[in-house]
Scaffold this motif. Sequence first.
Motif, PDB file in Angstrom:
ATOM      1  N   ASN A  61      43.707  38.360  -0.060  1.00  0.00           N
ATOM      2  CA  ASN A  61      42.893  37.580  -0.512  1.00  0.00           C
ATOM      3  C   ASN A  61      43.690  36.909  -1.922  1.00  0.00           C
ATOM      4  OD1 ASN A  61      40.885  35.795  -1.269  1.00  0.00           O
ATOM      5  ND2 ASN A  61      39.295  37.128  -1.714  1.00  0.00           N
ATOM      6  N   THR A  62      44.001  35.588  -1.634  1.00  0.00           N
ATOM      7  CA  THR A  62      44.358  34.777  -2.977  1.00  0.00           C
ATOM      8  C   THR A  62      43.282  33.682  -3.072  1.00  0.00           C
ATOM      9  OG1 THR A  62      45.866  33.512  -1.624  1.00  0.00           O
ATOM     10  CG2 THR A  62      46.923  35.644  -2.734  1.00  0.00           C
ATOM     11  N   ALA A  63      42.539  33.960  -2.520  1.00  0.00           N
ATOM     12  CA  ALA A  63      41.429  32.431  -2.733  1.00  0.00           C
ATOM     13  C   ALA A  63      40.361  32.962  -3.890  1.00  0.00           C
ATOM     14  CB  ALA A  63      40.473  32.226  -1.500  1.00  0.00           C
ATOM     15  N   GLY A  74      47.510  34.518  -9.162  1.00  0.00           N
ATOM     16  CA  GLY A  74      48.301  33.870  -7.987  1.00  0.00           C
ATOM     17  C   GLY A  74      49.090  32.485  -8.553  1.00  0.00           C
ATOM     18  N   GLY A  75      48.461  31.637  -9.366  1.00  0.00           N
ATOM     19  CA  GLY A  75      48.656  30.611  -9.745  1.00  0.00           C
ATOM     20  C   GLY A  75      49.533  30.483 -11.056  1.00  0.00           C
ATOM     21  N   VAL A  76      49.632  31.868 -11.717  1.00  0.00           N
ATOM     22  CA  VAL A  76      50.164  31.977 -13.030  1.00  0.00           C
ATOM     23  C   VAL A  76      51.440  32.030 -13.108  1.00  0.00           C
ATOM     24  CG1 VAL A  76      49.895  33.283 -15.182  1.00  0.00           C
ATOM     25  CG2 VAL A  76      47.851  32.864 -13.377  1.00  0.00           C
ATOM     26  N   LEU A  93      44.486  42.115  -3.118  1.00  0.00           N
ATOM     27  CA  LEU A  93      43.488  41.475  -3.695  1.00  0.00           C
ATOM     28  C   LEU A  93      44.033  40.764  -5.064  1.00  0.00           C
ATOM     29  CD1 LEU A  93      40.788  43.944  -2.908  1.00  0.00           C
ATOM     30  CD2 LEU A  93      41.426  41.834  -1.445  1.00  0.00           C
ATOM     31  N   ASP A  94      44.251  39.346  -4.949  1.00  0.00           N
ATOM     32  CA  ASP A  94      44.582  38.825  -6.206  1.00  0.00           C
ATOM     33  C   ASP A  94      43.289  38.685  -6.866  1.00  0.00           C
ATOM     34  OD1 ASP A  94      46.375  37.777  -8.342  1.00  0.00           O
ATOM     35  OD2 ASP A  94      45.855  35.748  -7.432  1.00  0.00           O
ATOM     36  N   VAL A  95      42.222  38.236  -6.106  1.00  0.00           N
ATOM     37  CA  VAL A  95      40.852  37.894  -6.650  1.00  0.00           C
ATOM     38  C   VAL A  95      39.876  39.167  -6.288  1.00  0.00           C
ATOM     39  CG1 VAL A  95      41.547  35.505  -6.885  1.00  0.00           C
ATOM     40  CG2 VAL A  95      40.744  36.437  -4.409  1.00  0.00           C
ATOM     41  N   GLY A 123      45.025  25.371   4.597  1.00  0.00           N
ATOM     42  CA  GLY A 123      45.199  24.022   3.504  1.00  0.00           C
ATOM     43  C   GLY A 123      46.323  24.287   2.918  1.00  0.00           C
ATOM     44  N   ALA A 124      46.534  23.447   1.914  1.00  0.00           N
ATOM     45  CA  ALA A 124      47.837  23.464   1.207  1.00  0.00           C
ATOM     46  C   ALA A 124      48.439  24.839   1.007  1.00  0.00           C
ATOM     47  CB  ALA A 124      47.667  22.565   0.093  1.00  0.00           C
ATOM     48  N   ILE A 125      47.838  25.436   0.086  1.00  0.00           N
ATOM     49  CA  ILE A 125      48.562  26.912  -0.334  1.00  0.00           C
ATOM     50  C   ILE A 125      48.746  27.585   0.960  1.00  0.00           C
ATOM     51  CG2 ILE A 125      48.130  28.936  -1.139  1.00  0.00           C
ATOM     52  CD1 ILE A 125      46.467  27.405  -3.464  1.00  0.00           C
ATOM     53  N   GLN A 126      47.877  27.676   2.038  1.00  0.00           N
ATOM     54  CA  GLN A 126      48.040  28.634   3.240  1.00  0.00           C
ATOM     55  C   GLN A 126      49.328  28.251   4.080  1.00  0.00           C
ATOM     56  OE1 GLN A 126      47.012  31.757   4.087  1.00  0.00           O
ATOM     57  NE2 GLN A 126      45.196  31.496   5.123  1.00  0.00           N
ATOM     58  N   TYR A 169      42.659  29.693  11.665  1.00  0.00           N
ATOM     59  CA  TYR A 169      41.210  29.190  11.700  1.00  0.00           C
ATOM     60  C   TYR A 169      41.055  28.234  10.750  1.00  0.00           C
ATOM     61  CZ  TYR A 169      36.218  28.904  12.165  1.00  0.00           C
ATOM     62  OH  TYR A 169      34.894  28.127  12.396  1.00  0.00           O
ATOM     63  N   GLU A 170      40.514  27.094  11.049  1.00  0.00           N
ATOM     64  CA  GLU A 170      40.303  25.912  10.313  1.00  0.00           C
ATOM     65  C   GLU A 170      39.025  25.236  10.736  1.00  0.00           C
ATOM     66  OE1 GLU A 170      40.345  23.852   7.934  1.00  0.00           O
ATOM     67  OE2 GLU A 170      42.160  24.563   6.601  1.00  0.00           O
ATOM     68  N   VAL A 171      38.332  24.603   9.666  1.00  0.00           N
ATOM     69  CA  VAL A 171      37.241  23.848   9.848  1.00  0.00           C
ATOM     70  C   VAL A 171      37.469  22.156   9.946  1.00  0.00           C
ATOM     71  CG1 VAL A 171      35.430  25.298   9.222  1.00  0.00           C
ATOM     72  CG2 VAL A 171      36.462  23.887   7.493  1.00  0.00           C
TER      73      VAL A 171
HETATM   74  P1  NAD Z   1      42.781  23.304   0.161  1.00  0.00           P
HETATM   75  O1  NAD Z   1      41.600  22.480   0.018  1.00  0.00           O
HETATM   76  O2  NAD Z   1      44.211  22.488   0.176  1.00  0.00           O
HETATM   77  O3  NAD Z   1      42.735  24.353   1.519  1.00  0.00           O
HETATM   78  C1  NAD Z   1      41.584  24.892   1.792  1.00  0.00           C
HETATM   79  C2  NAD Z   1      41.171  24.859   3.301  1.00  0.00           C
HETATM   80  O4  NAD Z   1      40.211  25.786   3.550  1.00  0.00           O
HETATM   81  C3  NAD Z   1      41.043  23.229   3.848  1.00  0.00           C
HETATM   82  O5  NAD Z   1      41.820  22.851   4.985  1.00  0.00           O
HETATM   83  C4  NAD Z   1      39.607  23.503   4.415  1.00  0.00           C
HETATM   84  O6  NAD Z   1      39.238  22.918   5.430  1.00  0.00           O
HETATM   85  C5  NAD Z   1      39.596  25.157   4.809  1.00  0.00           C
HETATM   86  N1  NAD Z   1      38.398  25.724   4.805  1.00  0.00           N
HETATM   87  C6  NAD Z   1      36.937  25.473   4.231  1.00  0.00           C
HETATM   88  N2  NAD Z   1      36.167  26.359   4.397  1.00  0.00           N
HETATM   89  C7  NAD Z   1      36.513  26.855   5.445  1.00  0.00           C
HETATM   90  C8  NAD Z   1      36.016  28.084   6.374  1.00  0.00           C
HETATM   91  N3  NAD Z   1      34.734  28.207   6.369  1.00  0.00           N
HETATM   92  N4  NAD Z   1      36.806  28.291   7.405  1.00  0.00           N
HETATM   93  C9  NAD Z   1      37.844  27.980   7.565  1.00  0.00           C
HETATM   94  N5  NAD Z   1      38.682  27.083   7.026  1.00  0.00           N
HETATM   95  C10 NAD Z   1      37.938  26.583   5.785  1.00  0.00           C
HETATM   96  O7  NAD Z   1      42.694  24.293  -0.829  1.00  0.00           O
HETATM   97  P2  NAD Z   1      44.041  25.220  -1.638  1.00  0.00           P
HETATM   98  O8  NAD Z   1      44.823  24.320  -2.504  1.00  0.00           O
HETATM   99  O9  NAD Z   1      44.874  25.465  -0.426  1.00  0.00           O
HETATM  100  O10 NAD Z   1      43.434  26.140  -2.280  1.00  0.00           O
HETATM  101  C11 NAD Z   1      42.583  27.147  -1.736  1.00  0.00           C
HETATM  102  C12 NAD Z   1      41.853  27.849  -2.562  1.00  0.00           C
HETATM  103  O11 NAD Z   1      42.774  28.952  -3.226  1.00  0.00           O
HETATM  104  C13 NAD Z   1      41.233  27.248  -3.754  1.00  0.00           C
HETATM  105  O12 NAD Z   1      39.978  26.538  -3.463  1.00  0.00           O
HETATM  106  C14 NAD Z   1      41.274  28.318  -4.901  1.00  0.00           C
HETATM  107  O13 NAD Z   1      39.938  28.809  -4.999  1.00  0.00           O
HETATM  108  C15 NAD Z   1      42.160  29.389  -4.468  1.00  0.00           C
HETATM  109  N6  NAD Z   1      43.376  29.389  -5.473  1.00  0.00           N
HETATM  110  C16 NAD Z   1      43.457  30.667  -6.078  1.00  0.00           C
HETATM  111  C17 NAD Z   1      44.456  30.738  -6.913  1.00  0.00           C
HETATM  112  C18 NAD Z   1      44.973  32.046  -7.529  1.00  0.00           C
HETATM  113  O14 NAD Z   1      45.443  32.251  -8.717  1.00  0.00           O
HETATM  114  N7  NAD Z   1      44.763  33.314  -6.825  1.00  0.00           N
HETATM  115  C19 NAD Z   1      45.406  29.689  -7.198  1.00  0.00           C
HETATM  116  C20 NAD Z   1      45.207  28.449  -6.691  1.00  0.00           C
HETATM  117  C21 NAD Z   1      44.136  28.396  -5.676  1.00  0.00           C
END
Ligand code: NAD
Length: 347
Positions: free
Chosen positions: A253-255, A305-307, A279-281, A172-175, A192-194
């Motif tokens: 892990n930053t999710a 992460g976002g801070v 691990l950030d989370v 996704g956007a962050i990755q 790997y993406e869905v």
């Molecule tokens: P995004 O929606 O742009 O990207 C997430 C991607 O994950 C999507 O492309 C989606 O298709 C994919 N996905 C969903 N389920 C999946 C699976 N089972 N297998 C593979 N891919 C899968 O979101 P983003 O803006 O990139 O943010 C991602 C996450 O990061 C957010 O949901 C948030 O929880 C986390 N985040 C954490 C911090 C932090 O401070 N650590 C800051 C911002 C966001």
Amino acid sequence: NGKPRILMLGDAPIYQLEHWNAFQQRAEIVSADLSSRDAFMQSLRDNRYGAFDGIVKFAVETGNAASPWNQELISLLPPSVKLFAAAGAGFDYLDLTALNARGIAFANSRGAGDTATSDIALFLILATFRLTTYAEWGARSGDPQIFDEVHLDITRKARNPNGKTLGCVGLGAIQREIARKAKAFGMHIVYYEVAPPPEEVVRSLEARRADSLLELAREADCVSVSVPYMDSTHHLIDSAFLAAMQPGSRIVNTARGPVIDEAALVAALQSGHLFSAGLDVHEFEPRVSEELIQMKQVTLTTHIGGVAQETYEGFETLVMSNTERFLLDGQALETPVGKQFPSPLST
Ligand code: NAD
């Protein structure tokens, strides 16, 4: 009578003050009673705010007392509500399906924290290869002997990310930003993406798609987890995934914490199958695993992460601009999540 009424959860903006002044000229702001979740729910039952059109939340850290926004709470909202616009990219505090079923659109503030979050991911990736937490511990010991011992130990363990494979769980956007920056370190990208990302994104990253999550696990020297937390991603990284990873590999892990089965991760690190982690989370945030705290090859941060100030400035802008577009200017939301609704002014 013109002005929409907006219920504000938590604090008002503190950065975008010009925009905030203009916003207040065009909308009537009412502060929610968030002394407790019960108090908030009672204030809705009592219709204390009257009819309001939208809900805004300007910062991730304030206005959280109402959470979780489940079916029960959402059912108390008056039928006048058309929009919930919130700071942050994650929205795991919210039953989005229930909100959308009430005819309420949701907008998050994705994008605002992409730079900050991907920067921290790169910091953690580097830390897992170079053992910077261990080195810092050695330096902070203040003990010359420990300093030398740690230095020597790391000479036998540290590796370069250059030429190694970053396994991206989600693209996704962050990755995408993480992958783009990791390429500057000479890393190869597997993902790997869905939801298949656009062809040009894959091409610019020279990324290769893994057909399954386990295939990704097998190929990565370091895994980066960046998927939203939801039912389908709870413990997505489990003992089977970790076992499929190469001996001596790493994970970052930053999710969200519960995307990784933390007990399984601890076991994989204790056995030495995994070399290190960043691990950030954390699964039970704000509690950090006692076992992980003891491991010097593990880098731990406090969900930063976002801070960065730029992120918070962006949150405020997006919450206001989404609300203006949707409730004042008859335009579609900039960053909608879930079911897409047209502006109530456009129908
Ligand atoms: P995004 O929606 O742009 O990207 C997430 C991607 O994950 C999507 O492309 C989606 O298709 C994919 N996905 C969903 N389920 C999946 C699976 N089972 N297998 C593979 N891919 C899968 O979101 P983003 O803006 O990139 O943010 C991602 C996450 O990061 C957010 O949901 C948030 O929880 C986390 N985040 C954490 C911090 C932090 O401070 N650590 C800051 C911002 C966001």
